[in-house]
Design an enzyme around this catalytic site. Structure first.
Site, PDB file in Angstrom:
ATOM      1  N   CYS A  52       0.835  -1.208   0.000  1.00  0.00           N
ATOM      2  CA  CYS A  52       0.000   0.000   0.000  1.00  0.00           C
ATOM      3  C   CYS A  52       0.874   1.265   0.000  1.00  0.00           C
ATOM      4  CB  CYS A  52      -0.933   0.000   1.212  1.00  0.00           C
ATOM      5  SG  CYS A  52      -2.041   1.415   1.213  1.00  0.00           S
ATOM      6  N   CYS A  69       0.417   4.963   6.812  1.00  0.00           N
ATOM      7  CA  CYS A  69      -0.216   4.824   8.139  1.00  0.00           C
ATOM      8  C   CYS A  69       0.757   4.132   9.103  1.00  0.00           C
ATOM      9  CB  CYS A  69      -1.497   4.013   8.017  1.00  0.00           C
ATOM     10  SG  CYS A  69      -2.561   4.595   6.672  1.00  0.00           S
ATOM     11  N   CYS A 101       0.384   0.396  10.313  1.00  0.00           N
ATOM     12  CA  CYS A 101      -0.057  -0.671   9.398  1.00  0.00           C
ATOM     13  C   CYS A 101       1.068  -1.538   8.847  1.00  0.00           C
ATOM     14  CB  CYS A 101      -0.850  -0.050   8.259  1.00  0.00           C
ATOM     15  SG  CYS A 101      -1.638  -1.303   7.222  1.00  0.00           S
ATOM     16  N   CYS A 109     -16.633  -8.720   5.791  1.00  0.00           N
ATOM     17  CA  CYS A 109     -15.944  -7.479   5.455  1.00  0.00           C
ATOM     18  C   CYS A 109     -14.681  -7.784   4.653  1.00  0.00           C
ATOM     19  CB  CYS A 109     -15.595  -6.730   6.739  1.00  0.00           C
ATOM     20  SG  CYS A 109     -14.702  -5.201   6.409  1.00  0.00           S
ATOM     21  N   CYS A 151     -19.597  -5.839   3.632  1.00  0.00           N
ATOM     22  CA  CYS A 151     -18.867  -4.620   3.966  1.00  0.00           C
ATOM     23  C   CYS A 151     -17.563  -4.656   3.170  1.00  0.00           C
ATOM     24  CB  CYS A 151     -18.583  -4.595   5.464  1.00  0.00           C
ATOM     25  SG  CYS A 151     -17.659  -3.128   5.981  1.00  0.00           S
ATOM     26  N   CYS A 175     -19.414   2.382   8.215  1.00  0.00           N
ATOM     27  CA  CYS A 175     -18.693   1.762   9.332  1.00  0.00           C
ATOM     28  C   CYS A 175     -17.452   2.635   9.520  1.00  0.00           C
ATOM     29  CB  CYS A 175     -18.310   0.334   8.957  1.00  0.00           C
ATOM     30  SG  CYS A 175     -17.192  -0.446  10.146  1.00  0.00           S
ATOM     31  N   ARG A 201     -18.061  -1.909  17.701  1.00  0.00           N
ATOM     32  CA  ARG A 201     -17.315  -3.159  17.517  1.00  0.00           C
ATOM     33  C   ARG A 201     -15.992  -3.152  18.266  1.00  0.00           C
ATOM     34  NH1 ARG A 201     -17.172  -3.646  12.130  1.00  0.00           N
ATOM     35  NH2 ARG A 201     -19.286  -4.409  12.288  1.00  0.00           N
TER      36      ARG A 201
HETATM   37  N1  SAM Z   1      -6.653   0.548   3.113  1.00  0.00           N
HETATM   38  C1  SAM Z   1      -7.939   0.785   3.620  1.00  0.00           C
HETATM   39  C2  SAM Z   1      -8.000   1.928   4.586  1.00  0.00           C
HETATM   40  O1  SAM Z   1      -6.992   2.270   5.184  1.00  0.00           O
HETATM   41  O2  SAM Z   1      -9.080   2.480   4.762  1.00  0.00           O
HETATM   42  C3  SAM Z   1      -8.568  -0.442   4.264  1.00  0.00           C
HETATM   43  C4  SAM Z   1      -7.758  -1.386   5.108  1.00  0.00           C
HETATM   44  S1  SAM Z   1      -7.112  -0.715   6.638  1.00  0.00           S
HETATM   45  C5  SAM Z   1      -6.029  -2.015   7.106  1.00  0.00           C
HETATM   46  C6  SAM Z   1      -8.499  -0.770   7.748  1.00  0.00           C
HETATM   47  C7  SAM Z   1      -8.320  -0.287   9.166  1.00  0.00           C
HETATM   48  O3  SAM Z   1      -7.627  -1.256   9.936  1.00  0.00           O
HETATM   49  C8  SAM Z   1      -7.501   0.965   9.392  1.00  0.00           C
HETATM   50  O4  SAM Z   1      -8.230   2.130   9.134  1.00  0.00           O
HETATM   51  C9  SAM Z   1      -7.174   0.856  10.862  1.00  0.00           C
HETATM   52  O5  SAM Z   1      -8.164   1.487  11.636  1.00  0.00           O
HETATM   53  C10 SAM Z   1      -7.181  -0.651  11.119  1.00  0.00           C
HETATM   54  N2  SAM Z   1      -5.822  -1.153  11.416  1.00  0.00           N
HETATM   55  C11 SAM Z   1      -4.828  -1.358  10.532  1.00  0.00           C
HETATM   56  N3  SAM Z   1      -3.720  -1.812  11.139  1.00  0.00           N
HETATM   57  C12 SAM Z   1      -4.008  -1.875  12.457  1.00  0.00           C
HETATM   58  C13 SAM Z   1      -3.245  -2.256  13.610  1.00  0.00           C
HETATM   59  N4  SAM Z   1      -1.981  -2.635  13.513  1.00  0.00           N
HETATM   60  N5  SAM Z   1      -3.855  -2.215  14.805  1.00  0.00           N
HETATM   61  C14 SAM Z   1      -5.146  -1.833  14.895  1.00  0.00           C
HETATM   62  N6  SAM Z   1      -5.909  -1.455  13.853  1.00  0.00           N
HETATM   63  C15 SAM Z   1      -5.345  -1.466  12.643  1.00  0.00           C
HETATM   64  C1  DTB Z   2     -11.478  -2.005  11.416  1.00  0.00           C
HETATM   65  O1  DTB Z   2     -11.754  -0.959  12.025  1.00  0.00           O
HETATM   66  N1  DTB Z   2     -10.657  -2.931  11.869  1.00  0.00           N
HETATM   67  C2  DTB Z   2     -10.490  -3.990  10.893  1.00  0.00           C
HETATM   68  C3  DTB Z   2     -11.490  -3.576   9.785  1.00  0.00           C
HETATM   69  N2  DTB Z   2     -11.969  -2.313  10.233  1.00  0.00           N
HETATM   70  C4  DTB Z   2     -11.078  -3.544   8.385  1.00  0.00           C
HETATM   71  C5  DTB Z   2      -9.087  -4.171  10.481  1.00  0.00           C
HETATM   72  C6  DTB Z   2      -8.160  -4.486  11.620  1.00  0.00           C
HETATM   73  C7  DTB Z   2      -6.810  -4.718  11.059  1.00  0.00           C
HETATM   74  C8  DTB Z   2      -5.868  -5.177  12.111  1.00  0.00           C
HETATM   75  C9  DTB Z   2      -4.478  -5.332  11.607  1.00  0.00           C
HETATM   76  C10 DTB Z   2      -4.270  -6.373  10.562  1.00  0.00           C
HETATM   77  O2  DTB Z   2      -4.943  -7.429  10.532  1.00  0.00           O
HETATM   78  O3  DTB Z   2      -3.390  -6.148   9.730  1.00  0.00           O
HETATM   79 FE1  SF4 Z   3      -2.829   1.265   3.344  1.00  0.00          FE
HETATM   80 FE2  SF4 Z   3      -2.730   0.142   5.731  1.00  0.00          FE
HETATM   81 FE3  SF4 Z   3      -3.123   2.748   5.539  1.00  0.00          FE
HETATM   82 FE4  SF4 Z   3      -5.077   1.052   4.755  1.00  0.00          FE
HETATM   83  S1  SF4 Z   3      -4.292   1.318   6.810  1.00  0.00           S
HETATM   84  S2  SF4 Z   3      -4.356   2.862   3.678  1.00  0.00           S
HETATM   85  S3  SF4 Z   3      -3.818  -0.644   3.970  1.00  0.00           S
HETATM   86  S4  SF4 Z   3      -1.267   1.631   4.897  1.00  0.00           S
END
Ligand code: SAM
Ligand code: DTB
Ligand code: SF4
Length: 336
Positions: free
Chosen positions: A70, A74, A77, A114, A145, A205, A277
């Site tokens: 990606c 973030c 992530c 989702c 979702c 959501c 959630r």
């Molecule tokens: N790329 C898209 C976005 O950012 O909207 C969708 C996927 S992203 C992984 C979805 C959500 O997962 C993020 O907005 C964040 O709130 C959550 N998330 C990602 N990594 C996480 C982590 N290490 N711990 C907790 N929540 C996480």
């Molecule tokens: C949300 O708020 N939490 C979910 C879902 N929406 C997409 C994602 C959590 C991701 C946790 C880190 C991972 O699995 O990489």
């Molecule tokens: Fe990309 Fe992760 Fe950020 Fe979603 S949360 S936009 S997958 S870097």
């Protein structure tokens, strides 16, 4: 002085004044967040019981349909190209495989599916496949979702037309703290996508992550932003940071579990009719902490041993927890 204001609410009213919905000030929300815990929990549980069966918890299942690579940065992530998490990038999953996975989740009791992609936004060439995924999963009788990054009006319309029920797009933290966590997009970009999703008629959501080194006021302001949107998000995921090696937040100090519970309680009180959630981070929580979150008004979880890339409690462990707490999975309302 704390000012209480009201606006005309488009959805069913939950405020004391019929037809009007409360607009929250950060001062009011902070006063609740900082109440003695017993008072806060009593209030949250009261609101919860006015709106939901307190012993039913919704089971949602996640699937990463496109992992890693990606371009966004973030800080939390595993999937960002800016960090060295060791995760390898995949291509978009085949539609048939997504539907097979969804069927397994449904047979194991999940009612919402989702699908998440590690994109800044979907490209025009991706839309045909994601639309087919929505149609296929919907045909299994599940709520659908997706979380695919930013959407424009046209893409929102395409997904809505395909029958997508919910779009997940988190604001993640307060506007003030946002640039500490993400620099490749702005808080306002998130709000714009949320507007596009609503304009297309889909349910929203939207929530965030706690435990990223933010202050209490950031959690409060994040929830104020959500509660003051023209319509409350129907689902509000509260994630506890899963620290991922190789990301800038790998060594973030864990949040005080009581502060986490306070955040859940505040979300419940401020968005009474929304599903709150208890999302990422449950593997690091004790049964007792999860029990407090359910008491504070959380009524949805992700099930299955993987979230998108990170771990989640095994099914047996969750079923034992439900048994211990006398909880039952929430069933889907049958369309009348
Ligand atoms: N790329 C898209 C976005 O950012 O909207 C969708 C996927 S992203 C992984 C979805 C959500 O997962 C993020 O907005 C964040 O709130 C959550 N998330 C990602 N990594 C996480 C982590 N290490 N711990 C907790 N929540 C996480
Ligand atoms: C949300 O708020 N939490 C979910 C879902 N929406 C997409 C994602 C959590 C991701 C946790 C880190 C991972 O699995 O990489
Ligand atoms: Fe990309 Fe992760 Fe950020 Fe979603 S949360 S936009 S997958 S870097």
């Amino acid at each position: 002085m704390t000012v209480t204001s009201y606006q005309t609410a488009p959805e069913k009213s939950s405020s004391a004044q019929p037809g009007l919905r409360k607009i929250w000030s950060a001062t009011e929300a902070a006063a609740l967040y900082r109440m003695p815990l017993n008072d806060l929990l009593f209030k949250a549980q009261t609101v919860h019981r006015e709106n939901f069966d307190p012993n039913r918890v919704q089971l949602s299942r996640l699937l990463s349909i496109k992992t890693g690579g990606c371009p966004e940065d973030c800080a939390y992530c595993s999937q960002s190209v800016h960090h060295e998490s060791g995760l390898s990038a995949s291509k978009l999953m085949e539609v048939e495989r997504v539907i097979r996975e969804a069927r397994k989740a449904r047979d194991a009791g999940a009612t919402r599916y989702c699908m998440g992609a590690a994109w800044r936004n979907p490209k025009p060439r991706d839309m045909e496949a994601v639309v087919a995924m929505v149609k296929g999963v919907k045909a299994l009788g599940m709520e659908t979702c997706m979380t695919l990054g930013m959407l424009d009006r046209e893409q929102s319309g395409q997904l809505a037309e395909a029958g997508l029920d919910y779009y997940n797009h988190n604001i993640d933290t307060s506007e003030r703290y946002y640039s500490e966590i993400i620099t490749t997009r702005h808080f306002a970009d998130r709000l714009e996508t949320l507007e596009n999703v609503r304009a297309a008629g889909m349910k929203v959501c939207c929530g965030g992550i706690v435990g990223m080194g933010e202050e209490g006021i950031d959690r409060i302001e994040m929830l104020v932003t959500l509660a003051n949107l023209p319509e409350h998000p129907e689902s509000v995921p509260i994630n506890m940071l899963i620290p991922i090696a190789g990301t800038p937040l790998a060594d973030a100090a864990p949040i005080d579990p009581i502060d986490f519970v306070r955040t859940v309680a505040l979300a419940r009180i401020m968005m009474p009719e929304s599903m709150v959630r208890l999302s990422a981070g449950r593997s690091a929580m004790t049964d007792e902490m999860q029990a407090m979150c359910f008491f504070a008004g959380a009524n949805s979880i992700f099930v299955g041993d993987t979230l998108l890339t990170a771990g989640n409690p095994e099914n047996d462990k969750d079923m034992a927890l439900f048994q211990r707490l006398g909880l039952q999975p929430m069933e889907l309302e049958q369309p009348s």
